[in-house]
Design a protein around this motif. Structure first.
Motif, PDB file in Angstrom:
ATOM      1  N   HIS A  66       0.833  -1.206   0.000  1.00  0.00           N
ATOM      2  CA  HIS A  66       0.000   0.000   0.000  1.00  0.00           C
ATOM      3  C   HIS A  66       0.871   1.261   0.000  1.00  0.00           C
ATOM      4  N   GLN A  67       1.954   1.208   0.760  1.00  0.00           N
ATOM      5  CA  GLN A  67       2.865   2.350   0.835  1.00  0.00           C
ATOM      6  C   GLN A  67       3.528   2.596  -0.511  1.00  0.00           C
ATOM      7  N   VAL A  68       3.945   1.538  -1.181  1.00  0.00           N
ATOM      8  CA  VAL A  68       4.604   1.681  -2.478  1.00  0.00           C
ATOM      9  C   VAL A  68       3.607   2.192  -3.520  1.00  0.00           C
ATOM     10  N   LEU A  69       2.362   1.735  -3.452  1.00  0.00           N
ATOM     11  CA  LEU A  69       1.352   2.215  -4.388  1.00  0.00           C
ATOM     12  C   LEU A  69       1.144   3.728  -4.239  1.00  0.00           C
ATOM     13  N   LYS A  70       1.132   4.223  -3.015  1.00  0.00           N
ATOM     14  CA  LYS A  70       1.014   5.660  -2.780  1.00  0.00           C
ATOM     15  C   LYS A  70       2.225   6.413  -3.328  1.00  0.00           C
ATOM     16  N   GLU A  71       3.400   5.814  -3.167  1.00  0.00           N
ATOM     17  CA  GLU A  71       4.618   6.435  -3.686  1.00  0.00           C
ATOM     18  C   GLU A  71       4.620   6.494  -5.208  1.00  0.00           C
TER      19      GLU A  71
END
Length: 221
Positions: free
Chosen positions: A112-117
């Motif tokens: 989820h964090q990488v998708l936001k990035e």
């Protein structure tokens, strides 16, 4: 959009251990490219670039190409070594107008964090192509019932950390992006593939017969 790629020439340079993986990367890259609009891009990023097949193809449609991976298994110098589990991606806001990430996010501890990035570093008019595996395809389910091993389910730090269905994958992508086009990679059997492609509009077909879903996305306004 299918671009020329001399798979045999690259195979000649690389070890036989990489042959199966190289062939798979070639198939995935062709599916991803089939979704990308026909235009010239300014700067493209391949996240989890593996053996570099997608990088070579992206160089034909983008002025600049950058790869990102935890190790360098390519023959390019345009690669940044980076652990995707380590936090913020090493790029400024809106750095790329095309980002590709195929079969990578399921290997991460914090997808989820990488998708936001990815959303952060994509330009407002840019495109994001992502693929995620269907952990509930009928072949893997039969293997589980019969007690057969599935490599992705092994105790491996680089194996799958997330196991999701087609519906879960699409809902995950929609947290940060608008999906504007979809396609699927189906089970490798000539009759099954023909049937699946003919009835791909039916969700139950994709739920059971698709190995992966590929999505072309835009940033949310």
């Amino acid at each position: 959009m299918k671009l020329d790629f001399d798979c045999s020439a690259v195979l000649h340079k690389r070890s036989k251990r990489s042959e199966g993986r190289l062939s798979m990367e070639d198939k995935r890259s062709n599916i991803a490219l089939s979704l990308i609009p026909r235009r010239k891009f300014r700067r493209a990023l391949d996240i989890g670039c593996g053996l570099g097949v997608m990088l070579e193809k992206l160089s034909q449609i983008s002025e600049e190409v950058v790869g990102l991976d935890i190790v360098n298994n390519t023959e390019t110098t345009k690669l940044i070594l980076f652990d995707l589990n380590s936090g913020k991606l090493p790029f400024k806001d809106e750095s790329f107008d095309l980002i590709v990430c195929t079969e990578v996010l399921e290997h991460l501890c914090y997808p989820h964090q990488v998708l936001k990035e990815i959303s952060r570093i994509l330009t407002a008019d840019g495109y994001f192509v992502v693929s995620l595996p269907n952990s509930y395809n009928i072949i893997d389910l039969f293997k589980i019932i019969r007690g057969k091993p599935i490599p992705e389910l092994d105790f491996d730090a680089y194996g799958h950390h997330v196991f999701t269905s087609i519906e879960q994958n699409l809902n995950f992508i929609k947290r940060e992006f608008d999906i504007i086009d979809l396609t699927y990679y189906y089970i490798k059997h000539k009759y099954v593939s023909k049937f699946a492609k003919r009835f791909s509009y039916r969700s139950i077909v994709n739920r059971w017969l698709a190995y992966s879903v590929f999505a072309l996305c835009k940033k949310r306004d």
